[in-house]
Design a protein around this motif. Structure first.
Motif, PDB file in Angstrom:
ATOM      1  N   GLU A   1      47.074  42.885  36.598  1.00 58.15           N
ATOM      2  CA  GLU A   1      47.534  43.153  37.966  1.00 58.15           C
ATOM      3  C   GLU A   1      46.965  42.091  38.886  1.00 58.15           C
ATOM      4  O   GLU A   1      45.787  41.731  38.773  1.00 58.15           O
ATOM      5  CB  GLU A   1      47.075  44.531  38.452  1.00 58.15           C
ATOM      6  N   SER A   2      47.793  41.620  39.811  1.00 59.69           N
ATOM      7  CA  SER A   2      47.316  40.635  40.775  1.00 59.69           C
ATOM      8  C   SER A   2      48.006  40.875  42.116  1.00 59.69           C
ATOM      9  O   SER A   2      48.974  41.628  42.200  1.00 59.69           O
ATOM     10  CB  SER A   2      47.598  39.215  40.284  1.00 59.69           C
TER      11      SER A   2
ATOM     12  N   ALA B   1      52.377  45.234  37.378  1.00 60.16           N
ATOM     13  CA  ALA B   1      51.473  44.823  36.304  1.00 60.16           C
ATOM     14  C   ALA B   1      52.307  44.236  35.170  1.00 60.16           C
ATOM     15  O   ALA B   1      53.397  44.719  34.876  1.00 60.16           O
ATOM     16  CB  ALA B   1      50.663  46.012  35.819  1.00 60.16           C
TER      17      ALA B   1
ATOM     18  N   TYR C   1      43.014  45.930  46.492  1.00 58.69           N
ATOM     19  CA  TYR C   1      43.317  47.351  46.719  1.00 58.69           C
ATOM     20  C   TYR C   1      42.819  47.794  48.074  1.00 58.69           C
ATOM     21  O   TYR C   1      41.841  47.354  48.567  1.00 58.69           O
ATOM     22  CB  TYR C   1      42.671  48.220  45.637  1.00 58.69           C
TER      23      TYR C   1
ATOM     24  N   LYS D   1      43.757  47.922  32.180  1.00 53.96           N
ATOM     25  CA  LYS D   1      44.161  47.105  33.320  1.00 53.96           C
ATOM     26  C   LYS D   1      43.130  46.027  33.618  1.00 53.96           C
ATOM     27  O   LYS D   1      41.947  46.309  33.766  1.00 53.96           O
ATOM     28  CB  LYS D   1      44.346  47.967  34.564  1.00 53.96           C
TER      29      LYS D   1
ATOM     30  N   ALA E   1      43.551  41.439  41.705  1.00 49.19           N
ATOM     31  CA  ALA E   1      44.316  42.349  42.559  1.00 49.19           C
ATOM     32  C   ALA E   1      43.484  42.772  43.762  1.00 49.19           C
ATOM     33  O   ALA E   1      42.256  42.763  43.724  1.00 49.19           O
ATOM     34  CB  ALA E   1      44.741  43.578  41.757  1.00 49.19           C
TER      35      ALA E   1
ATOM     36  N   GLN F   1      47.948  45.259  46.120  1.00 51.39           N
ATOM     37  CA  GLN F   1      48.332  46.516  45.484  1.00 51.39           C
ATOM     38  C   GLN F   1      48.203  47.698  46.453  1.00 51.39           C
ATOM     39  O   GLN F   1      48.339  48.848  46.052  1.00 51.39           O
ATOM     40  CB  GLN F   1      47.483  46.772  44.238  1.00 51.39           C
TER      41      GLN F   1
ATOM     42  N   THR G   1      42.157  43.766  36.512  1.00 55.36           N
ATOM     43  CA  THR G   1      42.475  43.859  37.935  1.00 55.36           C
ATOM     44  C   THR G   1      41.656  42.934  38.848  1.00 55.36           C
ATOM     45  O   THR G   1      41.738  43.075  40.062  1.00 55.36           O
ATOM     46  CB  THR G   1      42.265  45.308  38.417  1.00 55.36           C
TER      47      THR G   1
END
Length: 152
Positions: free
Chosen positions: A39-40, A54, A152, A145, A150, A43, A147
């Motif tokens: 994931e990048s 993802a 958040y 995942k 990513a 999000q 992450t």
């Protein structure tokens, strides 16, 4: 009938030899299967936000006896130093991120090799790194995942 049993056994043996996996019914099916995803980007939920989905990725998954974070040197953002003991098993996911590995019942920690280091972003309340429990005659379904890229 005996020839069929020999043929089935040989097919199972060669499948195990070539792929590391067994034919259904040859051995109890227990272990871990699932997908490794990356994931990048943003999000965060919100109006008009376009989130990147993802993506399944090919990575080396290392399976260790259950590890506590205090046993490893944390290098920040989910990256860790190599444990002193070798992994119980190592498996590489397919290009779409899918993998399957048979394991004896027990408690394990999962880490992926990422950027020449080991990565895991989950822990439990006792400080175990990405813990999973393999139960007899059960394939545990997981999504691992990655992450660190990513927000958040």
């Amino acid at each position: 009938m005996r020839n069929l049993a020999i043929h089935t056994t040989l097919c199972g043996f060669f499948l195990l030899l070539l792929t590391g996996q067994t034919t259904p019914g040859c051995q109890s099916q227990q272990g871990i299967e699932g997908k490794i995803v990356f994931e990048s980007g943003n999000q965060m939920p919100g109006p008009g936000v376009q989130r990147e989905p993802a993506k399944g990725v090919k990575r080396e998954l290392l399976i260790y006896p259950l590890l506590k974070a205090t046993e490893l040197e944390a290098e920040g953002n989910g990256f860790y130093s190599e444990p002193a003991q070798p992994p119980v098993k190592t498996v590489t996911s397919n290009d779409d991120g899918s993998f399957r590995v048979q394991l004896p019942p027990g408690n394990y920690s999962l880490l992926v090799r990422e950027k020449e280091k080991l990565y895991a972003n989950l822990s439990d309340g006792a400080g175990h790194i990405h813990p999973v429990e393999v139960k007899p005659n059960e394939m545990l379904q997981i999504e691992f995942k990655i992450t660190y890229a990513a927000h958040y």
